[in-house]
Design a protein around this motif. Structure first.
Motif, PDB file in Angstrom:
ATOM      1  N   HIS A  24      53.662  83.709  23.354  1.00 31.71           N
ATOM      2  CA  HIS A  24      52.828  83.782  24.550  1.00 31.71           C
ATOM      3  C   HIS A  24      51.369  83.516  24.174  1.00 31.71           C
ATOM      4  CE1 HIS A  24      55.996  85.286  27.185  1.00 31.71           C
ATOM      5  NE2 HIS A  24      56.363  86.108  26.212  1.00 31.71           N
ATOM      6  N   ALA A  25      50.647  82.897  25.087  1.00 32.82           N
ATOM      7  CA  ALA A  25      49.206  82.679  24.877  1.00 32.82           C
ATOM      8  C   ALA A  25      48.491  84.008  25.115  1.00 32.82           C
ATOM      9  CB  ALA A  25      48.692  81.617  25.832  1.00 32.82           C
ATOM     10  N   VAL A 329      55.481  97.866  27.472  1.00 33.88           N
ATOM     11  CA  VAL A 329      54.373  97.159  28.131  1.00 33.88           C
ATOM     12  C   VAL A 329      54.561  95.648  27.987  1.00 33.88           C
ATOM     13  CG1 VAL A 329      51.888  96.694  28.032  1.00 33.88           C
ATOM     14  CG2 VAL A 329      52.707  99.043  27.913  1.00 33.88           C
ATOM     15  N   SER A 330      54.946  95.204  26.793  1.00 33.62           N
ATOM     16  CA  SER A 330      55.158  93.769  26.585  1.00 33.62           C
ATOM     17  C   SER A 330      56.332  93.256  27.418  1.00 33.62           C
ATOM     18  CB  SER A 330      55.377  93.467  25.096  1.00 33.62           C
ATOM     19  OG  SER A 330      56.650  93.889  24.638  1.00 33.62           O
ATOM     20  N   LEU A 331      57.359  94.076  27.617  1.00 30.27           N
ATOM     21  CA  LEU A 331      58.484  93.678  28.470  1.00 30.27           C
ATOM     22  C   LEU A 331      58.031  93.533  29.920  1.00 30.27           C
ATOM     23  CD1 LEU A 331      61.213  96.085  27.034  1.00 30.27           C
ATOM     24  CD2 LEU A 331      61.035  93.624  26.623  1.00 30.27           C
ATOM     25  N   ALA A 332      57.154  94.440  30.362  1.00 21.12           N
ATOM     26  CA  ALA A 332      56.625  94.341  31.725  1.00 21.12           C
ATOM     27  C   ALA A 332      55.801  93.072  31.905  1.00 21.12           C
ATOM     28  CB  ALA A 332      55.784  95.578  32.044  1.00 21.12           C
ATOM     29  N   GLU A 334      56.182  90.249  30.329  1.00 24.21           N
ATOM     30  CA  GLU A 334      57.107  89.108  30.422  1.00 24.21           C
ATOM     31  C   GLU A 334      57.804  89.081  31.782  1.00 24.21           C
ATOM     32  OE1 GLU A 334      58.242  88.277  25.760  1.00 24.21           O
ATOM     33  OE2 GLU A 334      59.439  89.759  26.854  1.00 24.21           O
ATOM     34  N   ALA A 335      58.133  90.242  32.325  1.00 23.56           N
ATOM     35  CA  ALA A 335      58.764  90.280  33.652  1.00 23.56           C
ATOM     36  C   ALA A 335      57.805  89.779  34.728  1.00 23.56           C
ATOM     37  CB  ALA A 335      59.225  91.704  33.973  1.00 23.56           C
TER      38      ALA A 335
END
Length: 376
Positions: A24-25, A329-332, A334-335
């Motif tokens: 991810h950027a 938090v990183s999963l959120a 990406e969602a």
């Protein structure tokens, strides 16, 4: 689309690194650039000194602004995101001021996602799973009596005499001890002024069963609606609270005796003294225990009873706390990027696909994660 991650404190780094490793950027903003560079400089060059004006200059439509800063920054950064047509993510509880941005966020078509860390966060996912599982079971009946308990705590992996250790000066921990709580006990709303007035025992169904001391925190009552409890349910118990090692109450007796009346200067002094005497050593393992329990009874007998239980500790990957806060938090994020979370202000998602996917990821973060069925 750029993720603007603000804050690289102790609970931020694993999730941030995961985003970078997933290509991810990302632009990292931190008040101390050197600390951020030490944490993620091997993966990224775009690390900037945190400044709201500078951030506002570069955020564009569709970006994601992430606040892992102290809570008093969240609303300001969420407002900035709305103004720019960007999304916002934080791990913190939804404050009334944040909830007040719901209409503006929906008008702008952006998601403001909160409560996606450990607690709040993973605990919500477990609750959503259990409630959905119960409601589709043969045991479900509108007249059943319901008891719900959710307890989470960060504790030392190896107990010390104080039954607790700190990673930083615990002024916030001490202030939290002065906060009232609301819960339901024996069908009645229970309001507690101080945690030490409501400490009880909880037997966690771990592989090696273990007893902990627990107490209610915050106002549990609004979460009945968030967990999709039917308003007609007969709720006997409903509590969200904090979990501590056995012996904590006795070890903290002197703290309890003073913290209620201490001014800010004395709290700071107490916090520094506690840190000096009870700090985690470099590389010492922490531990996180989380249990979410849902019980349904009929005529005083259990008809459905399951506990989602997690036990995690620090290892070569770093602390358990950092993994369990920042990776969700990183999963959120990406969602949000994948448009799986609708516009507006929201906590951890109810969507069964997201709940299952995120809990599968938690399985890789914790050494033990399972649903215990007490009746089978």
């Amino acid at each position: 689309m750029t993720v603007h991650w603000c804050g690289t404190g102790l609970s931020s780094v694993p999730g941030l690194r995961r985003l970078m490793q997933n290509d991810h950027a990302v632009t990292v903003w931190n008040r101390t650039v050197e600390k951020a560079r030490a944490a993620v400089g091997d993966l990224i060059d775009d690390i900037r000194a945190f400044d709201p004006a500078a951030l506002a200059d570069v955020v564009t439509k569709g970006d994601v602004v992430v606040s892992m800063l102290p809570g008093d920054w969240h609303v300001q950064l969420a407002e900035l995101a709305i103004d720019k047509g960007a999304h916002f993510v934080s791990s913190s509880y939804i404050a009334p001021e944040m909830r007040g941005l719901d209409s503006a966020a929906k008008m702008a078509g952006v998601a403001l996602v909160n409560e996606v860390g450990l607690d709040p966060g993973i605990d919500h996912l477990m609750a959503h799973h259990l409630v959905a599982d119960y409601m589709k079971s043969n045991a479900y009946n509108i007249d059943n009596v319901i008891s719900f308990k959710s307890y989470c705590g960060g504790v030392p992996k190896v107990a010390n005499a104080f039954r607790y250790k700190f990673s930083w000066a615990p002024v916030g921990v001490l202030k939290a001890l002065r906060s009232p709580s609301k819960s339901i006990r024996h069908f009645t709303e229970l309001e507690i002024k101080r945690p030490w007035d409501a400490i009880s025992r909880y037997d966690a169904p771990l592989p090696q069963p273990e007893a902990f001391e627990v107490y209610p925190n915050r106002d549990s009552l609004p979460f009945m609606a968030d967990y999709r409890f039917d308003p007609r349910w007969k709720v006997k118990e409903f509590v969200r609270g904090t979990l501590r090692l056995n012996g904590w109450t006795e070890a903290w007796a002197d703290v309890f005796a003073e913290v209620g009346a201490a001014d800010d200067a004395r709290l700071t002094e107490m916090a520094e003294d506690l840190l000096a005497k009870n700090a985690y050593a470099e590389g010492e393992a922490d531990r996180v225990v989380l249990c979410v329990d849902l019980l349904a009874e009929k005529d005083g007998e259990p008809v459905w009873h399951k506990t989602y239980v997690m036990d995690a500790w620090g290892d070569a990957r770093g602390t358990a706390m950092a993994r369990l806060v920042s990776v969700p938090v990183s999963l959120a994020i990406e969602a949000v990027i994948n448009r799986e979370i609708p516009p507006g202000v929201s906590p951890a998602p109810h969507d069964p696909k997201l709940v299952a996917r995120w809990l599968d990821e938690v399985q890789t973060l914790a050494q033990h994660l399972m649903v215990v069925d007490h009746l089978n």
